[in-house]
Scaffold this motif. Sequence first.
Motif, PDB file in Angstrom:
ATOM      1  N   TRP A   1     -31.512  15.725 -22.459  1.00  0.00           N
ATOM      2  CA  TRP A   1     -31.726  15.707 -23.911  1.00  0.00           C
ATOM      3  C   TRP A   1     -31.319  14.348 -24.506  1.00  0.00           C
TER       4      TRP A   1
ATOM      5  N   GLN B   1     -38.525  31.974 -35.244  1.00  0.00           N
ATOM      6  CA  GLN B   1     -37.649  31.328 -34.253  1.00  0.00           C
ATOM      7  C   GLN B   1     -38.395  30.253 -33.439  1.00  0.00           C
TER       8      GLN B   1
ATOM      9  N   TYR C   1     -37.698  26.217 -33.215  1.00  0.00           N
ATOM     10  CA  TYR C   1     -37.497  25.494 -31.953  1.00  0.00           C
ATOM     11  C   TYR C   1     -38.461  24.301 -31.887  1.00  0.00           C
TER      12      TYR C   1
ATOM     13  N   GLY D   1     -37.163  21.543 -33.851  1.00  0.00           N
ATOM     14  CA  GLY D   1     -36.122  20.848 -33.088  1.00  0.00           C
ATOM     15  C   GLY D   1     -36.728  19.895 -32.070  1.00  0.00           C
TER      16      GLY D   1
ATOM     17  N   GLU E   1     -36.309  15.922 -31.766  1.00  0.00           N
ATOM     18  CA  GLU E   1     -35.799  15.343 -30.515  1.00  0.00           C
ATOM     19  C   GLU E   1     -36.691  14.199 -30.030  1.00  0.00           C
TER      20      GLU E   1
ATOM     21  N   GLU F   1     -36.249  18.211 -40.933  1.00  0.00           N
ATOM     22  CA  GLU F   1     -35.581  19.348 -40.271  1.00  0.00           C
ATOM     23  C   GLU F   1     -34.803  20.178 -41.314  1.00  0.00           C
ATOM     24  N   HIS F   2     -34.120  19.457 -42.233  1.00  0.00           N
ATOM     25  CA  HIS F   2     -33.390  20.150 -43.309  1.00  0.00           C
ATOM     26  C   HIS F   2     -34.356  20.964 -44.154  1.00  0.00           C
TER      27      HIS F   2
ATOM     28  N   HIS G   1     -25.075  25.420 -37.663  1.00  0.00           N
ATOM     29  CA  HIS G   1     -26.365  26.120 -37.535  1.00  0.00           C
ATOM     30  C   HIS G   1     -26.121  27.597 -37.840  1.00  0.00           C
ATOM     31  N   GLU G   2     -26.790  28.111 -38.861  1.00  0.00           N
ATOM     32  CA  GLU G   2     -26.478  29.477 -39.276  1.00  0.00           C
ATOM     33  C   GLU G   2     -27.653  30.445 -39.161  1.00  0.00           C
TER      34      GLU G   2
ATOM     35  N   SER H   1     -21.886  32.885 -32.965  1.00  0.00           N
ATOM     36  CA  SER H   1     -23.053  32.072 -32.653  1.00  0.00           C
ATOM     37  C   SER H   1     -22.646  30.607 -32.460  1.00  0.00           C
TER      38      SER H   1
ATOM     39  N   LEU I   1     -19.397  39.515 -28.711  1.00  0.00           N
ATOM     40  CA  LEU I   1     -20.717  39.163 -28.184  1.00  0.00           C
ATOM     41  C   LEU I   1     -20.957  37.706 -28.593  1.00  0.00           C
TER      42      LEU I   1
ATOM     43  N   TYR J   1     -28.512  28.960 -28.993  1.00  0.00           N
ATOM     44  CA  TYR J   1     -29.627  28.299 -28.309  1.00  0.00           C
ATOM     45  C   TYR J   1     -29.309  27.783 -26.912  1.00  0.00           C
TER      46      TYR J   1
ATOM     47  N   ALA K   1     -31.873  38.042 -30.861  1.00  0.00           N
ATOM     48  CA  ALA K   1     -31.341  39.052 -31.767  1.00  0.00           C
ATOM     49  C   ALA K   1     -31.672  40.479 -31.287  1.00  0.00           C
TER      50      ALA K   1
HETATM   51  C1  B12 Z   1     -32.380  23.880 -38.275  1.00  0.00           C
HETATM   52  C2  B12 Z   1     -31.580  22.996 -37.367  1.00  0.00           C
HETATM   53  C3  B12 Z   1     -30.530  22.290 -37.906  1.00  0.00           C
HETATM   54  C4  B12 Z   1     -30.060  22.492 -39.345  1.00  0.00           C
HETATM   55  C5  B12 Z   1     -29.306  23.832 -39.446  1.00  0.00           C
HETATM   56  C6  B12 Z   1     -29.431  24.413 -40.847  1.00  0.00           C
HETATM   57  C7  B12 Z   1     -28.921  25.797 -40.946  1.00  0.00           C
HETATM   58  N1  B12 Z   1     -28.724  26.175 -42.204  1.00  0.00           N
HETATM   59  O1  B12 Z   1     -28.700  26.546 -39.998  1.00  0.00           O
HETATM   60  C8  B12 Z   1     -29.158  21.234 -39.561  1.00  0.00           C
HETATM   61  C9  B12 Z   1     -29.973  20.186 -40.257  1.00  0.00           C
HETATM   62  C10 B12 Z   1     -27.834  21.453 -40.269  1.00  0.00           C
HETATM   63  C11 B12 Z   1     -28.937  20.742 -38.121  1.00  0.00           C
HETATM   64  C12 B12 Z   1     -28.014  19.793 -37.797  1.00  0.00           C
HETATM   65  C13 B12 Z   1     -27.903  19.232 -36.535  1.00  0.00           C
HETATM   66  N2  B12 Z   1     -28.621  19.521 -35.450  1.00  0.00           N
HETATM   67 CO1  B12 Z   1     -29.831  20.991 -35.363  1.00  0.00          CO
HETATM   68  N3  B12 Z   1     -31.271  22.127 -35.152  1.00  0.00           N
HETATM   69  C14 B12 Z   1     -31.898  22.897 -35.993  1.00  0.00           C
HETATM   70  C15 B12 Z   1     -33.054  23.594 -35.259  1.00  0.00           C
HETATM   71  C16 B12 Z   1     -34.328  22.834 -35.569  1.00  0.00           C
HETATM   72  C17 B12 Z   1     -33.262  25.050 -35.558  1.00  0.00           C
HETATM   73  C18 B12 Z   1     -32.004  25.925 -35.415  1.00  0.00           C
HETATM   74  C19 B12 Z   1     -32.407  27.330 -35.702  1.00  0.00           C
HETATM   75  O2  B12 Z   1     -32.217  27.819 -36.795  1.00  0.00           O
HETATM   76  N4  B12 Z   1     -33.075  27.968 -34.724  1.00  0.00           N
HETATM   77  C20 B12 Z   1     -33.676  29.290 -34.914  1.00  0.00           C
HETATM   78  C21 B12 Z   1     -32.711  30.393 -34.527  1.00  0.00           C
HETATM   79  C22 B12 Z   1     -33.252  31.736 -34.930  1.00  0.00           C
HETATM   80  O3  B12 Z   1     -32.613  30.340 -33.121  1.00  0.00           O
HETATM   81  P1  B12 Z   1     -31.205  30.407 -32.386  1.00  0.00           P
HETATM   82  O4  B12 Z   1     -30.197  29.664 -33.160  1.00  0.00           O
HETATM   83  O5  B12 Z   1     -31.409  30.034 -30.972  1.00  0.00           O
HETATM   84  O6  B12 Z   1     -30.814  31.948 -32.482  1.00  0.00           O
HETATM   85  C23 B12 Z   1     -31.384  32.957 -31.690  1.00  0.00           C
HETATM   86  C24 B12 Z   1     -30.722  33.119 -30.321  1.00  0.00           C
HETATM   87  O7  B12 Z   1     -30.133  31.949 -29.812  1.00  0.00           O
HETATM   88  C25 B12 Z   1     -29.734  34.213 -30.518  1.00  0.00           C
HETATM   89  N5  B12 Z   1     -28.427  33.950 -31.086  1.00  0.00           N
HETATM   90  C26 B12 Z   1     -28.002  33.016 -31.946  1.00  0.00           C
HETATM   91  N6  B12 Z   1     -26.728  33.218 -32.278  1.00  0.00           N
HETATM   92  C27 B12 Z   1     -26.317  34.312 -31.619  1.00  0.00           C
HETATM   93  C28 B12 Z   1     -25.096  34.961 -31.586  1.00  0.00           C
HETATM   94  C29 B12 Z   1     -24.949  36.095 -30.785  1.00  0.00           C
HETATM   95  C30 B12 Z   1     -23.638  36.784 -30.733  1.00  0.00           C
HETATM   96  C31 B12 Z   1     -26.029  36.551 -29.984  1.00  0.00           C
HETATM   97  C32 B12 Z   1     -25.841  37.696 -29.072  1.00  0.00           C
HETATM   98  C33 B12 Z   1     -27.271  35.896 -30.019  1.00  0.00           C
HETATM   99  C34 B12 Z   1     -27.403  34.785 -30.838  1.00  0.00           C
HETATM  100  O8  B12 Z   1     -30.395  35.062 -31.444  1.00  0.00           O
HETATM  101  C35 B12 Z   1     -31.053  34.253 -32.443  1.00  0.00           C
HETATM  102  C36 B12 Z   1     -32.232  35.012 -32.970  1.00  0.00           C
HETATM  103  O9  B12 Z   1     -33.061  35.482 -31.933  1.00  0.00           O
HETATM  104  C37 B12 Z   1     -32.589  23.453 -33.774  1.00  0.00           C
HETATM  105  C38 B12 Z   1     -33.692  23.594 -32.759  1.00  0.00           C
HETATM  106  C39 B12 Z   1     -33.463  24.785 -31.858  1.00  0.00           C
HETATM  107  N7  B12 Z   1     -33.980  24.723 -30.678  1.00  0.00           N
HETATM  108  O10 B12 Z   1     -32.848  25.767 -32.224  1.00  0.00           O
HETATM  109  C40 B12 Z   1     -31.870  22.098 -33.834  1.00  0.00           C
HETATM  110  C41 B12 Z   1     -30.810  21.760 -32.785  1.00  0.00           C
HETATM  111  C42 B12 Z   1     -29.933  22.971 -32.470  1.00  0.00           C
HETATM  112  N8  B12 Z   1     -30.026  20.744 -33.494  1.00  0.00           N
HETATM  113  C43 B12 Z   1     -29.683  19.762 -32.752  1.00  0.00           C
HETATM  114  C44 B12 Z   1     -28.964  18.630 -33.192  1.00  0.00           C
HETATM  115  C45 B12 Z   1     -28.818  17.502 -32.200  1.00  0.00           C
HETATM  116  C46 B12 Z   1     -28.422  18.580 -34.469  1.00  0.00           C
HETATM  117  C47 B12 Z   1     -27.582  17.448 -35.045  1.00  0.00           C
HETATM  118  C48 B12 Z   1     -26.525  16.849 -34.103  1.00  0.00           C
HETATM  119  C49 B12 Z   1     -28.476  16.298 -35.475  1.00  0.00           C
HETATM  120  C50 B12 Z   1     -29.647  16.753 -36.281  1.00  0.00           C
HETATM  121  N9  B12 Z   1     -30.743  17.068 -35.635  1.00  0.00           N
HETATM  122  O11 B12 Z   1     -29.555  16.851 -37.479  1.00  0.00           O
HETATM  123  C51 B12 Z   1     -26.928  18.124 -36.268  1.00  0.00           C
HETATM  124  C52 B12 Z   1     -25.552  18.704 -35.926  1.00  0.00           C
HETATM  125  C53 B12 Z   1     -24.863  19.274 -37.102  1.00  0.00           C
HETATM  126  C54 B12 Z   1     -23.511  19.743 -36.742  1.00  0.00           C
HETATM  127  N10 B12 Z   1     -22.516  18.942 -37.022  1.00  0.00           N
HETATM  128  O12 B12 Z   1     -23.353  20.831 -36.217  1.00  0.00           O
HETATM  129  C55 B12 Z   1     -30.163  19.945 -31.319  1.00  0.00           C
HETATM  130  C56 B12 Z   1     -29.066  20.337 -30.331  1.00  0.00           C
HETATM  131  C57 B12 Z   1     -29.331  19.687 -28.991  1.00  0.00           C
HETATM  132  C58 B12 Z   1     -28.227  19.806 -28.008  1.00  0.00           C
HETATM  133  N11 B12 Z   1     -28.397  19.121 -26.913  1.00  0.00           N
HETATM  134  O13 B12 Z   1     -27.251  20.461 -28.166  1.00  0.00           O
HETATM  135  C59 B12 Z   1     -31.316  20.999 -31.503  1.00  0.00           C
HETATM  136  C60 B12 Z   1     -31.532  21.926 -30.298  1.00  0.00           C
HETATM  137  C61 B12 Z   1     -32.605  20.193 -31.801  1.00  0.00           C
HETATM  138  C62 B12 Z   1     -33.165  19.505 -30.566  1.00  0.00           C
HETATM  139  N12 B12 Z   1     -34.179  20.064 -29.937  1.00  0.00           N
HETATM  140  O14 B12 Z   1     -32.705  18.459 -30.194  1.00  0.00           O
HETATM  141  N13 B12 Z   1     -29.788  21.339 -37.261  1.00  0.00           N
END
Ligand code: B12
Length: 370
Positions: free
Chosen positions: A84, A196, A200, A203, A207, A216-217, A255-256, A300, A329, A333, A354
């Motif tokens: 990455w 979702q 992704y 993201g 990237e 992204e915001h 990330h919320e 999370s 639990l 990601y 989820a």
């Molecule tokens: C939106 C986003 C942001 C927003 C978040 C806003 C918000 N209000 O949440 C903001 C702009 C703040 C942000 C910031 C950053 N982000 Co960001 N972000 C994203 C993005 C595009 C989407 C996240 C998201 O909402 N996904 C959708 C949800 C539904 O998916 P999920 O989180 O995976 O959740 C599912 C499962 O994982 C699971 N799950 C989640 N939580 C839990 C908990 C439990 C208990 C269980 C069982 C399951 C579970 O269920 C969910 C629903 O099915 C991701 C891309 C990605 N691949 O996710 C990057 C990503 C996570 N971000 C990344 C990065 C690098 C950053 C920043 C460093 C730089 C930037 N891009 O701005 C900063 C860091 C901020 C910090 N200090 O923490 C990278 C992380 C890469 C890595 N190697 O770790 C990603 C992957 C982007 C990428 N492809 O490069 N980000």
Amino acid sequence: MDNVMREAGKLASIPVDVALEYEDRKDIMMEDVNHHLTSHPDIGVLLGQNPLAVMYDNHRNHAMFMVNVFKLNAFELLAKTLVWVYRSYHARGFSYDYFSLELNAWLQAAEKHLTPSAAKAVGEIYQWMLDSHKDMVVLSQVPADPFAALNPAFEDKRRLFLAALLRGDSRECLRQGSESATSKKSVEDFYLQVVQPSLYAVGTLWETGDISVAQEHLASALVARVMAAVVSPLLELITPPRGGAVITAAPNEHHELGAWMVADFFRMDGWDVHYLGSNTPEADLLKFLSDVKPFLVCVSVAMSFNLEKAQQLIASMKADPALKDIRVLIGGYFFQSVPDLWKITGADGWAIDAAAAVKTARDWWTRDQR
Ligand code: B12
């Protein structure tokens, strides 16, 4: 990638005292690495004319990340994250040679500032990263397809929703939400098959340098609006027959939306949900848990540098007689790509999304009711 992951899995564990020594000396090592690279005659070309501040930021993140890797011995996570780093920094102009020079500079700094045994242990990990350079270049060029392996029936909806997110078209996002999410089943599909994967994809576009952090915001703010305006009103009438569930992002985790989606699935499954949003501080969360006494807590984690915070939180819960029986639990990601990584957090279980989270919680609940 499988090969690289296998090799990473064979790396020798880092003793706790070595990880702590690295943490203690990381700032002084970072100064050396910064100095070494800043004085390189080709630094402008190496950084693709990015300001030095971007490189300094990378070195700060690197040090923090490596502390986590060493403390948790999470070498498969290291391999994934290295790909990455190569992809996202190269997309912003950094040359591939920069990575070898940087890793060499860390190796030298470790030799200079750590005790010989710590430098040897840490050095072996840096040497593995240096030896993997060519693989990293190749792997980072393999395009990611966030829409692969999804239900093709939702293909059109995904493309339209993603396009609307990228245009910042709130009307269209709300319209698609209202049209798609009308019942429990349709909310589940809308979340997991459309929203979702679209996030992704956002993201991945960030990237690869195709969109900015501002876009992204915008996309995540639009999704939050759709979730609040369209989905939340559908969930209010469900009576909770099951136990209490506290759902939160880990301390320091910004990330919320993943946690929010999990919370909505729990609501649809009839749990008494307390959704706390992002970045809940450990002490306040522990206090909240002892006041509410839920059946389970969902934590999370999206950023690997927050893994240790989650681990600390869970350790504090397990050490407290009043909290130790609350099921934990964990999810997020990056757990999806590193099998078994969740186990180092000390949680009772992990789920990929989820829907799977609710299933695991329901199994625990049903077993406990017998
Ligand atoms: C939106 C986003 C942001 C927003 C978040 C806003 C918000 N209000 O949440 C903001 C702009 C703040 C942000 C910031 C950053 N982000 Co960001 N972000 C994203 C993005 C595009 C989407 C996240 C998201 O909402 N996904 C959708 C949800 C539904 O998916 P999920 O989180 O995976 O959740 C599912 C499962 O994982 C699971 N799950 C989640 N939580 C839990 C908990 C439990 C208990 C269980 C069982 C399951 C579970 O269920 C969910 C629903 O099915 C991701 C891309 C990605 N691949 O996710 C990057 C990503 C996570 N971000 C990344 C990065 C690098 C950053 C920043 C460093 C730089 C930037 N891009 O701005 C900063 C860091 C901020 C910090 N200090 O923490 C990278 C992380 C890469 C890595 N190697 O770790 C990603 C992957 C982007 C990428 N492809 O490069 N980000």
